[in-house]
Design an enzyme around this catalytic site. Structure first.
Site, PDB file in Angstrom:
ATOM      1  N   PHE A  64      46.922  47.798  44.821  1.00  0.00           N
ATOM      2  CA  PHE A  64      47.166  46.562  45.560  1.00  0.00           C
ATOM      3  C   PHE A  64      45.898  46.025  46.217  1.00  0.00           C
ATOM      4  O   PHE A  64      45.820  44.834  46.514  1.00  0.00           O
ATOM      5  CB  PHE A  64      48.172  46.795  46.704  1.00  0.00           C
ATOM      6  CG  PHE A  64      49.522  47.276  46.271  1.00  0.00           C
ATOM      7  CD1 PHE A  64      50.513  46.369  45.933  1.00  0.00           C
ATOM      8  CD2 PHE A  64      49.825  48.628  46.212  1.00  0.00           C
ATOM      9  CE1 PHE A  64      51.767  46.797  45.549  1.00  0.00           C
ATOM     10  CE2 PHE A  64      51.077  49.066  45.834  1.00  0.00           C
ATOM     11  CZ  PHE A  64      52.053  48.151  45.497  1.00  0.00           C
ATOM     12  N   ARG A  97      57.074  26.434  44.270  1.00  0.00           N
ATOM     13  CA  ARG A  97      56.656  27.826  44.081  1.00  0.00           C
ATOM     14  C   ARG A  97      57.893  28.709  43.934  1.00  0.00           C
ATOM     15  O   ARG A  97      58.984  28.358  44.393  1.00  0.00           O
ATOM     16  CB  ARG A  97      55.831  28.321  45.296  1.00  0.00           C
ATOM     17  CG  ARG A  97      54.497  27.604  45.471  1.00  0.00           C
ATOM     18  CD  ARG A  97      53.493  27.961  44.391  1.00  0.00           C
ATOM     19  NE  ARG A  97      52.206  27.292  44.561  1.00  0.00           N
ATOM     20  CZ  ARG A  97      51.893  26.113  44.030  1.00  0.00           C
ATOM     21  NH1 ARG A  97      52.774  25.441  43.306  1.00  0.00           N
ATOM     22  NH2 ARG A  97      50.693  25.588  44.216  1.00  0.00           N
ATOM     23  N   ASP A 121      37.461  52.989  51.452  1.00  0.00           N
ATOM     24  CA  ASP A 121      37.129  51.774  50.711  1.00  0.00           C
ATOM     25  C   ASP A 121      37.220  52.086  49.213  1.00  0.00           C
ATOM     26  O   ASP A 121      36.642  53.088  48.757  1.00  0.00           O
ATOM     27  CB  ASP A 121      35.695  51.371  51.101  1.00  0.00           C
ATOM     28  CG  ASP A 121      35.276  50.033  50.525  1.00  0.00           C
ATOM     29  OD1 ASP A 121      35.810  49.625  49.473  1.00  0.00           O
ATOM     30  OD2 ASP A 121      34.388  49.410  51.128  1.00  0.00           O
ATOM     31  N   TYR A 180      39.463  33.516  42.988  1.00  0.00           N
ATOM     32  CA  TYR A 180      40.469  34.562  43.213  1.00  0.00           C
ATOM     33  C   TYR A 180      41.213  34.853  41.915  1.00  0.00           C
ATOM     34  O   TYR A 180      41.320  36.008  41.471  1.00  0.00           O
ATOM     35  CB  TYR A 180      41.443  34.139  44.326  1.00  0.00           C
ATOM     36  CG  TYR A 180      42.689  34.996  44.381  1.00  0.00           C
ATOM     37  CD1 TYR A 180      42.605  36.366  44.641  1.00  0.00           C
ATOM     38  CD2 TYR A 180      43.955  34.443  44.151  1.00  0.00           C
ATOM     39  CE1 TYR A 180      43.753  37.156  44.670  1.00  0.00           C
ATOM     40  CE2 TYR A 180      45.100  35.227  44.185  1.00  0.00           C
ATOM     41  CZ  TYR A 180      44.994  36.577  44.435  1.00  0.00           C
ATOM     42  OH  TYR A 180      46.121  37.362  44.459  1.00  0.00           O
ATOM     43  N   SER A 221      40.830  46.538  56.319  1.00  0.00           N
ATOM     44  CA  SER A 221      40.227  45.217  56.539  1.00  0.00           C
ATOM     45  C   SER A 221      41.331  44.191  56.792  1.00  0.00           C
ATOM     46  O   SER A 221      41.140  43.236  57.530  1.00  0.00           O
ATOM     47  CB  SER A 221      39.366  44.805  55.335  1.00  0.00           C
ATOM     48  OG  SER A 221      40.092  44.934  54.127  1.00  0.00           O
TER      49      SER A 221
HETATM   50  N1  LIG Z   1      50.958  37.836  48.764  1.00  0.00           N
HETATM   51  C1  LIG Z   1      51.232  37.289  47.584  1.00  0.00           C
HETATM   52  O1  LIG Z   1      52.018  36.349  47.505  1.00  0.00           O
HETATM   53  C2  LIG Z   1      50.599  37.814  46.313  1.00  0.00           C
HETATM   54  C3  LIG Z   1      50.886  37.155  45.109  1.00  0.00           C
HETATM   55  C4  LIG Z   1      50.328  37.637  43.927  1.00  0.00           C
HETATM   56  C5  LIG Z   1      49.519  38.761  43.944  1.00  0.00           C
HETATM   57  N2  LIG Z   1      49.238  39.378  45.127  1.00  0.00           N
HETATM   58  C6  LIG Z   1      48.376  40.550  45.110  1.00  0.00           C
HETATM   59  O2  LIG Z   1      49.059  41.616  45.752  1.00  0.00           O
HETATM   60  C7  LIG Z   1      48.150  42.508  46.389  1.00  0.00           C
HETATM   61  C8  LIG Z   1      48.559  42.729  47.822  1.00  0.00           C
HETATM   62  O3  LIG Z   1      48.589  41.480  48.491  1.00  0.00           O
HETATM   63  P1  LIG Z   1      49.067  41.328  50.005  1.00  0.00           P
HETATM   64  O4  LIG Z   1      49.665  39.996  50.135  1.00  0.00           O
HETATM   65  O5  LIG Z   1      49.844  42.535  50.389  1.00  0.00           O
HETATM   66  O6  LIG Z   1      47.665  41.307  50.749  1.00  0.00           O
HETATM   67  P2  LIG Z   1      47.119  42.198  51.969  1.00  0.00           P
HETATM   68  O7  LIG Z   1      45.806  41.611  52.350  1.00  0.00           O
HETATM   69  O8  LIG Z   1      48.163  42.339  53.014  1.00  0.00           O
HETATM   70  O9  LIG Z   1      46.904  43.614  51.287  1.00  0.00           O
HETATM   71  C9  LIG Z   1      45.700  44.019  50.687  1.00  0.00           C
HETATM   72  C10 LIG Z   1      45.329  45.357  51.282  1.00  0.00           C
HETATM   73  O10 LIG Z   1      44.132  45.830  50.650  1.00  0.00           O
HETATM   74  C11 LIG Z   1      43.287  46.377  51.635  1.00  0.00           C
HETATM   75  N3  LIG Z   1      41.918  46.287  51.122  1.00  0.00           N
HETATM   76  C12 LIG Z   1      41.169  45.177  50.909  1.00  0.00           C
HETATM   77  N4  LIG Z   1      39.949  45.523  50.459  1.00  0.00           N
HETATM   78  C13 LIG Z   1      39.930  46.886  50.365  1.00  0.00           C
HETATM   79  C14 LIG Z   1      38.944  47.830  49.968  1.00  0.00           C
HETATM   80  N5  LIG Z   1      37.719  47.440  49.573  1.00  0.00           N
HETATM   81  N6  LIG Z   1      39.258  49.147  49.998  1.00  0.00           N
HETATM   82  C15 LIG Z   1      40.504  49.567  50.417  1.00  0.00           C
HETATM   83  N7  LIG Z   1      41.463  48.694  50.812  1.00  0.00           N
HETATM   84  C16 LIG Z   1      41.176  47.377  50.793  1.00  0.00           C
HETATM   85  C17 LIG Z   1      43.522  45.535  52.882  1.00  0.00           C
HETATM   86  O11 LIG Z   1      43.172  46.210  54.085  1.00  0.00           O
HETATM   87  C18 LIG Z   1      45.030  45.263  52.784  1.00  0.00           C
HETATM   88  O12 LIG Z   1      45.754  46.282  53.462  1.00  0.00           O
HETATM   89  C19 LIG Z   1      46.775  41.876  46.203  1.00  0.00           C
HETATM   90  O13 LIG Z   1      46.153  42.510  45.115  1.00  0.00           O
HETATM   91  C20 LIG Z   1      47.075  40.425  45.871  1.00  0.00           C
HETATM   92  O14 LIG Z   1      46.062  39.879  45.064  1.00  0.00           O
HETATM   93  C21 LIG Z   1      49.756  38.919  46.313  1.00  0.00           C
END
Ligand SMILES: NC(=O)c1ccc[n+]([C@@H]2O[C@H](COP(=O)([O-])OP(=O)(O)OC[C@H]3O[C@@H](n4cnc5c(N)ncnc54)[C@H](O)[C@@H]3O)[C@@H](O)[C@H]2O)c1
Length: 332
Positions: A72, A220, A50, A140, A34
């Site tokens: 993640f 930040r 999923d 969130y 997604s």
């Molecule tokens: N980017 C940041 O600064 C940050 C900060 C704190 C925490 N996080 C956490 O880190 C994690 C990764 O974040 P990111 O920035 O890489 O985001 P991202 O959106 O790039 O990665 C999330 C991944 O999860 C997949 N995904 C979403 N729903 C899904 C489902 N139902 N089944 C299978 N896959 C699914 C998406 O396709 C995506 O590849 C998240 O849990 C986010 O909450 C991110």
């Protein structure tokens, strides 16, 4: 270690997958694409699925003989969570329950969970430690806190080992510029600023210039994805049976929005067009980690301590990949 990374084709998940491969582990990604980008991981290491499909996830865990999960997969855009909490609770909370249920069925004993500094909400005391009270400001953050609690309850009842990593602001790209951040809808400061620098968007908007901070803009704590990946590796290697660990993962230093823009201007070598706008509701003025606990317990420390060095990697990626990874798979 054989690992399954939910969301392993996403920005941080794929950086961890590539890091784990380089460091002798055997990871696969389980991602519904997604948001994820297939070119960001080797094709023979990507299972498309999923997390809400507990059977498919159980199957993937058994087939890979996974010894640990790094979870993640999530929806992670704050304003979207305010508009559509239904979807956020479904993926982030019920999805986490599905991951834990699949792990029980496949007898996988340990999990590392991607939590966030957003679970702390708006706190006056800085830096934030792991014992700072959590009171999220938006759905969130609430869904991530609920997922933390789920993991702790499952661990207490079913003997799971866990590490909850509360990341601060993930940033940067692989140092050689081959892989980086590419989303359908970008909301993060560094890519937005660099896209404005590259002419890929007309300008950047700075939200809030009258916060009680050193220059009036939000502070930040930016942490490079390779440092996050290193924290994941150290955490998963440390989790013993029934062990429960919680760590902040940040640099311990804050940068204001204007300092980040200045670092971007220094790296690209020209001024970056911007607009100044009012505060965004729900934005805490300052979020800075105390990373002392992870430093003392796991021996982790960030290699990227200078915001400019982080921006340099992001700019290398953007300059060489103005179209990111190319066309995204269609949404389903
Ligand atoms: N980017 C940041 O600064 C940050 C900060 C704190 C925490 N996080 C956490 O880190 C994690 C990764 O974040 P990111 O920035 O890489 O985001 P991202 O959106 O790039 O990665 C999330 C991944 O999860 C997949 N995904 C979403 N729903 C899904 C489902 N139902 N089944 C299978 N896959 C699914 C998406 O396709 C995506 O590849 C998240 O849990 C986010 O909450 C991110």
């Amino acid at each position: 270690m054989k690992l399954l990374l939910t969301g392993g084709a996403g920005y941080i998940g794929s950086a961890c997958l590539r890091w784990l491969l380089k460091h002798g582990h055997d990871p696969i990604a389980f991602d519904d694409l997604s948001e994820g980008n297939p070119p960001s991981v080797p094709s023979d290491r990507l299972v498309v699925g999923d997390i809400l499909d507990t059977n498919a996830l159980t199957e993937a865990l058994k087939k890979h003989r996974a010894e640990a999960v790094m979870h993640f997969a999530a929806l992670a855009i704050v304003p979207d969570s305010v508009k559509d909490p239904d979807n956020y609770y479904r993926v982030n909370v019920i999805g986490t329950k599905s991951v834990l249920d699949a792990m029980r069925r496949a007898e996988v004993p340990r999990i590392v969970f991607s939590s966030t500094c957003a679970t702390y909400g708006n706190r006056a005391e800085m830096p934030l430690t792991e014992t700072t009270p959590q009171d999220p400001e938006h759905p969130y953050g609430t869904t991530k806190l609920a997922a933390e609690r789920l993991i702790k309850d499952y661990a207490a009842a079913y003997g799971l080992g866990y590490a909850i990593l509360r990341y601060f602001n993930a940033a940067g790209a692989d140092p050689d510029g081959t892989y980086g951040e590419d989303r359908r809808h970008e909301t993060h400061l560094i890519p937005l600023t660099l896209q404005a620098a590259a002419g890929l968007r007309p300008k950047l908007t700075v939200f809030g210039t009258d916060w009680p901070t050193r220059d009036g803009t939000c502070v930040r704590d930016y942490i490079h994805t390779e440092d996050l990946a290193d924290a994941h590796q150290k955490a998963v290697e440390a989790i013993g049976p029934g062990d429960g660990r919680i760590y902040n993962v940040g640099s311990g230093h804050g940068a204001t929005v204007l300092e980040v823009i200045r670092a971007c201007e220094e790296v690209v070598g020209r001024p970056i067009p911007r607009d100044l706008a009012g505060r965004r509701p729900g934005d805490p003025p300052e979020l800075v980690a105390s990373p002392e606990k992870i430093a003392s317990e796991l021996g982790w420390s960030p290699r990227y301590t200078d915001i400019r060095a982080i921006v340099e990697t992001a700019w290398r990626w953007l300059e060489s990949h103005p179209d990111g990874y190319g066309p995204k798979p269609s949404r389903h």
